[in-house]
Scaffold this active site. Structure first.
Site, mmCIF file in Angstrom:
data_model
loop_
_atom_site.group_PDB
_atom_site.id
_atom_site.type_symbol
_atom_site.label_atom_id
_atom_site.label_comp_id
_atom_site.label_asym_id
_atom_site.label_seq_id
_atom_site.Cartn_x
_atom_site.Cartn_y
_atom_site.Cartn_z
ATOM 1 N N GLU A 89 -0.296 5.292 -7.871
ATOM 2 C CA GLU A 89 0.081 6.239 -6.832
ATOM 3 C C GLU A 89 1.368 6.976 -7.229
ATOM 4 O O GLU A 89 2.351 6.349 -7.613
ATOM 5 C CB GLU A 89 0.296 5.430 -5.547
ATOM 6 C CG GLU A 89 0.185 6.223 -4.312
ATOM 7 C CD GLU A 89 -1.187 6.158 -3.638
ATOM 8 O OE1 GLU A 89 -2.182 5.754 -4.266
ATOM 9 O OE2 GLU A 89 -1.237 6.544 -2.464
ATOM 10 N N ARG A 91 -7.295 11.771 -7.283
ATOM 11 C CA ARG A 91 -8.472 11.055 -6.812
ATOM 12 C C ARG A 91 -9.553 12.034 -6.338
ATOM 13 O O ARG A 91 -10.731 11.815 -6.551
ATOM 14 C CB ARG A 91 -8.056 10.140 -5.669
ATOM 15 C CG ARG A 91 -9.188 9.471 -4.978
ATOM 16 C CD ARG A 91 -8.656 8.429 -3.996
ATOM 17 N NE ARG A 91 -9.727 7.670 -3.418
ATOM 18 C CZ ARG A 91 -10.275 7.930 -2.235
ATOM 19 N NH1 ARG A 91 -9.825 8.937 -1.533
ATOM 20 N NH2 ARG A 91 -11.258 7.202 -1.766
ATOM 21 N N LYS A 148 0.867 -1.173 0.000
ATOM 22 C CA LYS A 148 0.000 0.000 0.000
ATOM 23 C C LYS A 148 0.906 1.226 0.000
ATOM 24 O O LYS A 148 1.599 1.498 0.971
ATOM 25 C CB LYS A 148 -0.908 0.039 1.225
ATOM 26 C CG LYS A 148 -1.842 1.237 1.217
ATOM 27 C CD LYS A 148 -2.983 1.070 2.196
ATOM 28 C CE LYS A 148 -4.131 2.020 1.902
ATOM 29 N NZ LYS A 148 -3.789 3.426 1.963
HETATM 30 S S1 IVH Z 1 -6.447 -0.367 -4.853
HETATM 31 C C1 IVH Z 1 -10.848 -0.628 -4.909
HETATM 32 N N1 IVH Z 1 -3.875 -0.703 -4.351
HETATM 33 O O1 IVH Z 1 -5.215 3.539 -0.994
HETATM 34 C C2 IVH Z 1 -9.381 -0.568 -4.866
HETATM 35 N N2 IVH Z 1 -4.923 1.280 -3.571
HETATM 36 O O2 IVH Z 1 -7.614 3.443 0.702
HETATM 37 C C3 IVH Z 1 -8.874 0.780 -4.490
HETATM 38 N N3 IVH Z 1 -3.430 2.805 -2.384
HETATM 39 O O3 IVH Z 1 -7.131 5.721 -2.898
HETATM 40 C C4 IVH Z 1 -7.478 1.051 -4.693
HETATM 41 N N4 IVH Z 1 -1.611 1.601 -2.592
HETATM 42 O O4 IVH Z 1 -4.654 5.777 -3.267
HETATM 43 C C5 IVH Z 1 -4.947 0.096 -4.203
HETATM 44 N N5 IVH Z 1 -1.621 -1.105 -3.975
HETATM 45 C C6 IVH Z 1 -2.681 -0.318 -3.849
HETATM 46 C C7 IVH Z 1 -2.613 0.924 -3.187
HETATM 47 C C8 IVH Z 1 -3.768 1.688 -3.062
HETATM 48 C C9 IVH Z 1 -2.120 2.728 -2.117
HETATM 49 C C10 IVH Z 1 -4.297 3.921 -1.981
HETATM 50 C C11 IVH Z 1 -5.112 4.482 -3.094
HETATM 51 C C12 IVH Z 1 -6.527 4.503 -2.627
HETATM 52 C C13 IVH Z 1 -6.397 4.272 -1.158
HETATM 53 C C14 IVH Z 1 -7.567 3.458 -0.673
#
Ligand code: IVH
Length: 683
Positions: free
Chosen positions: A184, A146, A125
């Site tokens: 990101e 976003r 993440k």
């Molecule tokens: S997937 C439905 N993958 O976390 C799936 N998000 O809390 C949504 N983020 O706004 C996103 N690393 O900015 C995804 N490997 C990752 C991520 C990630 C960071 C952030 C993203 C999103 C937020 C969601």
């Protein structure tokens, strides 16, 4: 050589250089395996620049020379995400991760799908800024932040400067149609620290963490500025895909890891260590392994993201209000480190509050060097029992300011000493006061230089008077040399006076004077916020500005009247009233106006404002035609009120897509429910 032949060769050479430079950038930024030196790259780049300069007709939009092209922007346009950018639920530990797997299986079982071992993708993440990149026939045409998930900001010209983002997808047969890549934008730890060191050296403020640095860099109005920031990008998924390209046709029907492979093949980095695991025990091992790897990564991460790999199962699982049931963010433990508390110093804030700050032996906590942490107030120091000289546990997580958690009492040597809270202000020697019933100790001196410093700083911030160039170091310079003795004297500054100060040239002096001049007509709400009244943030300032419309009636407000304003509570009303009845503050406002500060009046269209007068709205779910914030602003513009929870007093609950429990509450209480369209008709 004939003309056509020569131009053909030039065009061919331009094409060749573009391909080769883009290939080298890919090897450098994505594969981390450069095959030529920086000097060789620069030489090719300059050759391309020369040819393009002589033959502008051959400049291609995916040429590396075209990353920084645009002029500074006036502001960012908004972009609607056709597919909302959702958020993720969190699992804070292993147990919650196990329960996520449990819920997934149970939900599927309820739908008649029995699976003992679910396949999950595991990736880091990233702690940066989410963006959506739209490619049209292979070319990057738009990049948006976003935002609130539905509406983001158009940051295309800034994103084009990020070298880890291809301007053209790496594909021989170009992807036809639309393909949106999401991911990101972030700062790596090393470059983040270098940036901060540079900023401090230049007298600018440092960023609190890499995420703020990334967000600040993406929101520069001048792409030339963004281009100077070494930003990186990692892709984590797809948005809108409308393409006949063989790799994209049925992409949403295939497993997620296929989509990730496709994204990689288009020239993007995906999470290092991206993998597919089966069943909960493999999932838990992957979580532990990722946490162990965390510190060795070049960028900051605060957890992993886990997604169900089978897209058919994803469809069955569907969404909760704002987050998918098929994914979760499993957070790592907050990062802690032990270091020495070398001293405790006192900072005097804008309102005169004395805040104890821990001076720490610099220590790396989660990839960032920490040397200061807040201790909040005297009671906190006593409660934690920390002594100067103690070894202390320091913790930071996400954007939270580092905090001293506790002393390591076992490490005491007997040389530690208790901190004595000063009885006099460290800046002006006035006796400090503790307001009964409050934890805060204050300096009562209206002329205290530290108060003045912070008051000016607050006055000039972006959400207040937005005075360009008036940051921490500049304020210090002005206060120290006594050229600014109070807020009004800002408006008497002359270029000649400023030029006499150390490190101030004619240009910077002129820019500052211009910036101050421009602030004179900021809207009333910003002016009210800028005054720095306790308990009055931007939101309350806006309420006050709307209520008063002009500065004259604002200055005449009484506590009684304030108590009748809906969104203002008794504590805030009292604070505003005592500000307005303070002679010094009255004099301050008078002097500011004398010097030409004319806050722009808030004009209200009476007819509009009567439309929804007396009506209270509660919003739930996502709207198609506008963001939640826009809907709220619109309701307020038309005289209505917006509340966050449903009660019997609520006039309407407006339900958008995937509404939450507020809708159930509305039904239970018999509150009228509107659709988005019905709301729009009211305007
Ligand atoms: S997937 C439905 N993958 O976390 C799936 N998000 O809390 C949504 N983020 O706004 C996103 N690393 O900015 C995804 N490997 C990752 C991520 C990630 C960071 C952030 C993203 C999103 C937020 C969601």
């Amino acid at each position: 050589m004939s003309q056509t032949h020569a131009s053909k060769t030039i065009k061919a050479r331009v094409d060749e250089l573009v391909s080769s430079l883009n290939e080298h950038a890919y090897r450098y930024y994505v594969l981390s395996q450069p095959t030529i030196s920086d000097a060789e790259y620069d030489e090719l780049f300059r050759e391309l620049q020369r040819l393009e300069h002589a033959h502008p007709e051959y400049v291609r939009s995916d040429s590396p020379t075209q990353r920084v092209g645009g002029k500074p922007l006036e502001g960012f346009a908004t972009v609607r995400h056709r597919i909302p950018m959702l958020s993720l639920d969190n699992a804070m530990n292993e147990e919650e991760l196990r329960s996520f797997d449990d819920q997934v299986r149970r939900f599927l079982a309820k739908e008649g799908i029995e699976q003992s071992d679910i396949e999950y993708t595991v990736e880091f993440k990233f702690d940066g800024v989410a963006v959506a990149l739209t490619y049209e026939n292979g070319l990057l045409i738009q990049a948006a932040t976003r935002g609130d998930g539905t509406i983001g900001e158009d940051v295309t010209s800034n994103v084009r400067t990020i070298k880890a983002i291809p301007l053209k997808l790496r594909e021989e047969s170009e992807p036809q149609g639309t393909c949106e890549i999401r991911g990101e934008v972030l700062f790596r730890k090393r470059e983040f620290e270098a940036l901060n060191a540079e900023r401090v050296a230049r007298g600018e403020e440092s960023f609190a963490n890499p995420r703020n640095a990334a967000s600040g860099s993406l929101r520069q109005l001048d792409p030339q500025e963004t281009a100077k920031r070494p930003l990186w990008f990692f892709a984590y998924g797809l948005g809108v895909v409308e393409s006949e390209h063989r790799k994209l046709v049925d992409i949403n029907a295939r497993p997620l890891n296929d989509a990730m492979k496709t994204i990689e093949s288009f020239g993007f980095s995906i999470s290092p260590g991206f993998r597919v695991v089966r069943g909960v025990s493999q999932l838990v091992s992957a979580y532990q392994a990722a946490e162990a790897e965390r510190d060795s990564l070049p960028f900051e991460v605060d957890g992993i993201v886990i997604k169900v790999n089978d897209t058919r199962l994803q469809k069955v699982l569907g969404f909760r209000q704002r987050s998918p049931r098929w994914a979760i963010a499993a957070k790592f433990k907050p990062v802690e480190a032990v270091t020495v508390l070398e001293d405790i110093i006192i900072q005097v804030g804008r309102t005169g509050a004395l805040t104890p700050v821990a001076v720490l032996k610099p220590v790396r906590v989660g990839g960032v060097i920490v040397s200061r942490a807040t201790l909040h107030n005297q009671d906190e120091i006593e409660r934690k029992g920390v002594l100067i000289g103690d070894s202390v546990v320091v913790r930071r997580q996400g954007d939270v300011i580092p905090a001293v958690v506790a002393p390591v009492t076992a490490a005491r040597t007997g040389n530690e000493r208790a901190f004595k809270f000063p009885t006099r202000c460290p800046e002006c020697e006035s006796s400090v006061e503790r307001v009964p019933g409050e934890a805060v100790i204050r300096c009562p001196n209206a002329k205290c230089p530290a108060k003045l410093h912070n008051r000016i700083l607050h006055f000039a911030t972006r959400d207040a008077m937005d005075i360009e160039g008036l940051g921490d170091k500049m304020v210090a310079l002005l206060v120290e040399h006594n050229v600014v003795r109070d807020l009004p004297s800002l408006y008497s500054l002359r270029v000649e006076d400023l030029q006499k100060l150390p490190r101030m040239g004619e240009l910077s002096s002129r820019n500052l004077v211009d910036g101050i001049e421009q602030s004179k007509t900021r809207p009333l709400d910003r002016f009210i916020f800028a005054l720095g009244i306790r308990h009055v943030g931007s939101k309350t300032a806006a309420v006050l500005a709307r209520h008063c419309k002009n500065i004259e009636s604002f200055m005449k407000l009484t506590e009684q009247e304030l108590l009748t304003v809906d969104e203002i509570g008794p504590e805030t009303a009292h604070s505003i009233a005592s500000f307005l009845s303070d002679e010094n503050e009255q004099e301050l406002v008078r002097a500011l106006r004398e010097r030409g500060v004319r806050p722009a009046e808030i004009t209200i269209d009476q007819k509009k404002a009567a439309t929804l007068s007396g009506k209270t709205f509660v919003l739930t779910g996502a709207f198609a035609s506008m963001s939640r914030k826009e809907a709220e602003e619109k309701i307020v513009e038309y005289g209505g009120k917006v509340s966050s929870s449903v009660s019997k007093k609520t006039s309407f609950v407006v339900a958008g897509e995937s509404p939450g429990s507020k809708l159930d509450n509305a039904r239970a209480l018999g509150v009228a429910i509107l659709s988005e369209d019905e709301l729009l008709k009211m305007f």
